[in-house]
Motif scaffolding. Structure first.
Motif, PDB file in Angstrom:
ATOM      1  N   ASP A  14       0.812  -1.216   0.000  1.00 41.42           N
ATOM      2  CA  ASP A  14       0.000   0.000   0.000  1.00 41.42           C
ATOM      3  C   ASP A  14       0.849   1.271   0.000  1.00 41.42           C
ATOM      4  OD1 ASP A  14      -2.282  -1.488   0.010  1.00 41.42           O
ATOM      5  OD2 ASP A  14      -2.568  -1.419   2.184  1.00 41.42           O
ATOM      6  N   TYR A  15       2.173   1.113   0.154  1.00 36.22           N
ATOM      7  CA  TYR A  15       3.052   2.277   0.215  1.00 36.22           C
ATOM      8  C   TYR A  15       3.973   2.337  -1.000  1.00 36.22           C
ATOM      9  CZ  TYR A  15       1.822   3.673   4.962  1.00 36.22           C
ATOM     10  OH  TYR A  15       1.154   4.134   6.055  1.00 36.22           O
ATOM     11  N   GLY A  16       4.194   3.555  -1.480  1.00 36.90           N
ATOM     12  CA  GLY A  16       5.199   3.814  -2.492  1.00 36.90           C
ATOM     13  C   GLY A  16       6.247   4.739  -1.911  1.00 36.90           C
ATOM     14  N   PHE A  17       7.247   5.110  -2.700  1.00 35.81           N
ATOM     15  CA  PHE A  17       8.278   6.003  -2.169  1.00 35.81           C
ATOM     16  C   PHE A  17       8.956   6.782  -3.287  1.00 35.81           C
ATOM     17  CE2 PHE A  17      10.415   1.937  -2.931  1.00 35.81           C
ATOM     18  CZ  PHE A  17      11.505   2.331  -3.690  1.00 35.81           C
ATOM     19  N   TYR A  18       9.533   7.904  -2.914  1.00 28.87           N
ATOM     20  CA  TYR A  18      10.413   8.681  -3.787  1.00 28.87           C
ATOM     21  C   TYR A  18      11.822   8.575  -3.210  1.00 28.87           C
ATOM     22  CZ  TYR A  18       6.220  10.683  -5.877  1.00 28.87           C
ATOM     23  OH  TYR A  18       5.020  10.853  -6.516  1.00 28.87           O
ATOM     24  N   SER A  19      12.783   8.364  -4.085  1.00 31.39           N
ATOM     25  CA  SER A  19      14.147   8.092  -3.646  1.00 31.39           C
ATOM     26  C   SER A  19      15.134   9.089  -4.245  1.00 31.39           C
ATOM     27  CB  SER A  19      14.549   6.668  -4.046  1.00 31.39           C
ATOM     28  OG  SER A  19      15.869   6.390  -3.649  1.00 31.39           O
ATOM     29  N   LYS A  20      16.035   9.587  -3.418  1.00 35.38           N
ATOM     30  CA  LYS A  20      17.099  10.487  -3.865  1.00 35.38           C
ATOM     31  C   LYS A  20      18.403  10.079  -3.186  1.00 35.38           C
ATOM     32  CE  LYS A  20      14.724  13.485  -6.391  1.00 35.38           C
ATOM     33  NZ  LYS A  20      13.575  12.581  -6.555  1.00 35.38           N
ATOM     34  N   SER A  21      19.520  10.182  -3.894  1.00 33.63           N
ATOM     35  CA  SER A  21      20.839   9.855  -3.340  1.00 33.63           C
ATOM     36  C   SER A  21      21.726  11.086  -3.428  1.00 33.63           C
ATOM     37  CB  SER A  21      21.472   8.689  -4.110  1.00 33.63           C
ATOM     38  OG  SER A  21      20.682   7.527  -3.986  1.00 33.63           O
ATOM     39  N   TYR A  22      22.018  11.689  -2.292  1.00 34.24           N
ATOM     40  CA  TYR A  22      22.823  12.902  -2.284  1.00 34.24           C
ATOM     41  C   TYR A  22      23.648  13.047  -1.006  1.00 34.24           C
ATOM     42  CZ  TYR A  22      18.642  14.264   0.341  1.00 34.24           C
ATOM     43  OH  TYR A  22      17.605  14.289   1.237  1.00 34.24           O
ATOM     44  N   ALA A 199      35.991   4.345   2.958  1.00 29.56           N
ATOM     45  CA  ALA A 199      34.854   4.108   2.055  1.00 29.56           C
ATOM     46  C   ALA A 199      33.860   5.256   2.179  1.00 29.56           C
ATOM     47  CB  ALA A 199      34.181   2.780   2.383  1.00 29.56           C
ATOM     48  N   VAL A 200      33.607   5.946   1.071  1.00 23.83           N
ATOM     49  CA  VAL A 200      32.652   7.056   1.024  1.00 23.83           C
ATOM     50  C   VAL A 200      31.582   6.704  -0.002  1.00 23.83           C
ATOM     51  CG1 VAL A 200      32.362   9.544   0.695  1.00 23.83           C
ATOM     52  CG2 VAL A 200      34.548   8.645   1.541  1.00 23.83           C
ATOM     53  N   PHE A 201      30.321   6.992   0.312  1.00 19.49           N
ATOM     54  CA  PHE A 201      29.235   6.564  -0.562  1.00 19.49           C
ATOM     55  C   PHE A 201      28.031   7.480  -0.391  1.00 19.49           C
ATOM     56  CE2 PHE A 201      29.070   4.461   3.489  1.00 19.49           C
ATOM     57  CZ  PHE A 201      27.744   4.530   3.873  1.00 19.49           C
ATOM     58  N   TYR A 202      27.058   7.316  -1.260  1.00 20.34           N
ATOM     59  CA  TYR A 202      25.797   8.048  -1.163  1.00 20.34           C
ATOM     60  C   TYR A 202      24.775   7.225  -0.376  1.00 20.34           C
ATOM     61  CZ  TYR A 202      26.894  11.614  -4.706  1.00 20.34           C
ATOM     62  OH  TYR A 202      27.436  12.666  -5.404  1.00 20.34           O
ATOM     63  N   TYR A 203      24.108   7.883   0.566  1.00 20.69           N
ATOM     64  CA  TYR A 203      22.938   7.277   1.189  1.00 20.69           C
ATOM     65  C   TYR A 203      21.770   7.354   0.206  1.00 20.69           C
ATOM     66  CZ  TYR A 203      24.875   7.126   5.907  1.00 20.69           C
ATOM     67  OH  TYR A 203      25.627   6.847   7.004  1.00 20.69           O
ATOM     68  N   ASP A 204      20.921   6.336   0.254  1.00 15.11           N
ATOM     69  CA  ASP A 204      19.698   6.332  -0.535  1.00 15.11           C
ATOM     70  C   ASP A 204      18.577   6.805   0.391  1.00 15.11           C
ATOM     71  OD1 ASP A 204      17.657   3.787  -2.145  1.00 15.11           O
ATOM     72  OD2 ASP A 204      17.847   5.930  -2.518  1.00 15.11           O
ATOM     73  N   THR A 205      18.078   8.021   0.178  1.00 16.08           N
ATOM     74  CA  THR A 205      17.051   8.604   1.048  1.00 16.08           C
ATOM     75  C   THR A 205      15.673   8.404   0.429  1.00 16.08           C
ATOM     76  OG1 THR A 205      18.605  10.276   1.835  1.00 16.08           O
ATOM     77  CG2 THR A 205      16.277  10.711   2.194  1.00 16.08           C
ATOM     78  N   GLY A 261      27.859  -6.346  -0.591  1.00 23.51           N
ATOM     79  CA  GLY A 261      26.520  -6.384  -0.008  1.00 23.51           C
ATOM     80  C   GLY A 261      26.239  -5.284   0.985  1.00 23.51           C
ATOM     81  N   TYR A 262      27.140  -4.310   1.129  1.00 28.16           N
ATOM     82  CA  TYR A 262      26.914  -3.238   2.072  1.00 28.16           C
ATOM     83  C   TYR A 262      26.131  -2.113   1.406  1.00 28.16           C
ATOM     84  CZ  TYR A 262      31.036  -5.457   4.155  1.00 28.16           C
ATOM     85  OH  TYR A 262      31.928  -6.339   4.667  1.00 28.16           O
ATOM     86  N   PHE A 263      25.116  -1.638   2.041  1.00 25.36           N
ATOM     87  CA  PHE A 263      24.469  -0.408   1.610  1.00 25.36           C
ATOM     88  C   PHE A 263      23.646   0.125   2.763  1.00 25.36           C
ATOM     89  CE2 PHE A 263      21.164  -3.515   0.823  1.00 25.36           C
ATOM     90  CZ  PHE A 263      19.995  -2.845   1.107  1.00 25.36           C
ATOM     91  N   GLN A 264      23.244   1.363   2.655  1.00 24.02           N
ATOM     92  CA  GLN A 264      22.481   1.963   3.744  1.00 24.02           C
ATOM     93  C   GLN A 264      21.401   2.869   3.190  1.00 24.02           C
ATOM     94  OE1 GLN A 264      24.594   3.212   7.093  1.00 24.02           O
ATOM     95  NE2 GLN A 264      22.934   4.306   8.011  1.00 24.02           N
ATOM     96  N   ASN A 265      20.233   2.813   3.783  1.00 22.59           N
ATOM     97  CA  ASN A 265      19.112   3.656   3.408  1.00 22.59           C
ATOM     98  C   ASN A 265      18.725   4.563   4.570  1.00 22.59           C
ATOM     99  OD1 ASN A 265      18.981   2.344   1.014  1.00 22.59           O
ATOM    100  ND2 ASN A 265      16.925   1.564   1.256  1.00 22.59           N
ATOM    101  N   VAL A 266      18.203   5.714   4.238  1.00 23.37           N
ATOM    102  CA  VAL A 266      17.601   6.593   5.236  1.00 23.37           C
ATOM    103  C   VAL A 266      16.161   6.812   4.796  1.00 23.37           C
ATOM    104  CG1 VAL A 266      17.683   8.804   6.388  1.00 23.37           C
ATOM    105  CG2 VAL A 266      19.805   7.698   5.673  1.00 23.37           C
ATOM    106  N   SER A 267      15.204   6.429   5.613  1.00 23.09           N
ATOM    107  CA  SER A 267      13.803   6.439   5.200  1.00 23.09           C
ATOM    108  C   SER A 267      12.963   7.363   6.040  1.00 23.09           C
ATOM    109  CB  SER A 267      13.220   5.027   5.277  1.00 23.09           C
ATOM    110  OG  SER A 267      14.003   4.115   4.517  1.00 23.09           O
ATOM    111  N   LEU A 268      11.989   8.003   5.413  1.00 21.80           N
ATOM    112  CA  LEU A 268      11.033   8.860   6.095  1.00 21.80           C
ATOM    113  C   LEU A 268       9.640   8.463   5.650  1.00 21.80           C
ATOM    114  CD1 LEU A 268      10.370  11.354   7.852  1.00 21.80           C
ATOM    115  CD2 LEU A 268      10.611  12.738   5.785  1.00 21.80           C
TER     116      LEU A 268
END
Length: 270
Positions: A14-22, A199-205, A261-268
């Motif tokens: 029932d949920y969708g999302f908008y994603s930005k990596s910055y 290691a420097v990377f973009y979070y997926d928000t 296999g490492y990654f990180q998300n930030v979700s709202l």
């Protein structure tokens, strides 16, 4: 809600999302080093590592120092005492500053949730003691073979010993002893933290919204773009940084599509 590691989505259909990596994240990939000393020498360089080791020796030589890591068990009264002490150190450190530590706005959440997380080994509390007095405290979260450094603060009377850096050393050593392969330090371009990271990377928000609610869908879209625009406004106009991170951190850039296999998300969720 930040998280690391390959996980199936727990968001219902029932949920969708908008994603930005910055937003930039900084981590220590320990998988190519055999021990903490090797990693630190390789990342920091011989002279900075020597200075760090001397700080540690001075601290241990002049005081009765020992480290305790609470991971799997902790007395509830001691837990409350340590969290109150940590909060006091944060308040003292940010006294008189315009901005406050972001953890303080969620302190009740940490207090309620972290006790059981420590007992279940989903969190660890690193405490550096001088005799029985905690002088530096660091809260971290764990998932499989990944440790995420969340909150660290210390007694300002010990400032000359670079306790922030030494707590990183303690966590790195603990990671090697317990077979953790990645130490994530979160976002925030603190100079000394960046020096420890390879290691420097973009979070997926992601901003989630209920699909049947048009207003919240539009709101999520605006929030998603608004957060990204605000971030770049600060970077370009306040911090005067124009280079792409991929170039600035060329030798440390982490390709999330090929990163063990490492990654990180930030979700709202709205």
């Amino acid at each position: 809600m930040p998280y690391i590691g390959k996980r199936k989505s727990t968001i219902i259909d029932d949920y969708g999302f908008y994603s930005k990596s910055y937003r930039l994240g900084y981590a220590m990939d320990l998988s190519n080093s055999s021990c903490a000393t090797e990693y630190l020498k390789d990342v920091l360089g011989k002279k900075p590592y020597k200075n760090l080791r001397q700080d540690r020796q001075r601290l241990y030589r002049g005081n009765n120092i020992h480290l305790k890591v609470y991971h799997g068990e902790i007395d509830k009264d001691n837990y409350m005492f340590l969290f109150n002490t940590l909060k006091g150190y944060i308040l003292k450190r940010f006294e008189g500053r315009e901005h406050k530590h972001t953890a303080l706005s969620k302190w009740d959440f940490y207090i309620k949730s972290c006790y059981n997380m420590i007992l279940s080994k989903n969190a660890a509390l690193f405490v550096l003691y001088d005799n029985d007095r905690p002088i530096a405290i660091s809260l971290s979260f764990s998932h499989k073979n990944i440790l995420t450094a969340a909150i660290t603060s210390f007694d300002e009377h010990y400032y000359k010993y670079s306790l922030g850096k030494l707590m990183f050393v303690n966590q790195i050593e603990w990671c090697f002893l317990n077979d953790y392969k990645l130490l994530d330090t979160g976002w925030g371009n603190i100079e000394y933290k960046i020096k420890f990271c390879n290691a420097v990377f973009y979070y997926d928000t992601k901003v989630f919204y209920p699909k049947k609610n048009l207003f919240k869908r539009i709101l999520a879209f605006l929030i998603s773009w608004g957060l990204m625009i605000k971030y770049y406004f600060v970077i370009i106009f306040k911090e005067k940084r124009y280079n792409k991170p991929e170039k600035t951190y060329k030798n440390r850039w982490l390709d999330l599509n090929n990163s063990n296999g490492y990654f990180q998300n930030v979700s709202l969720k709205i």
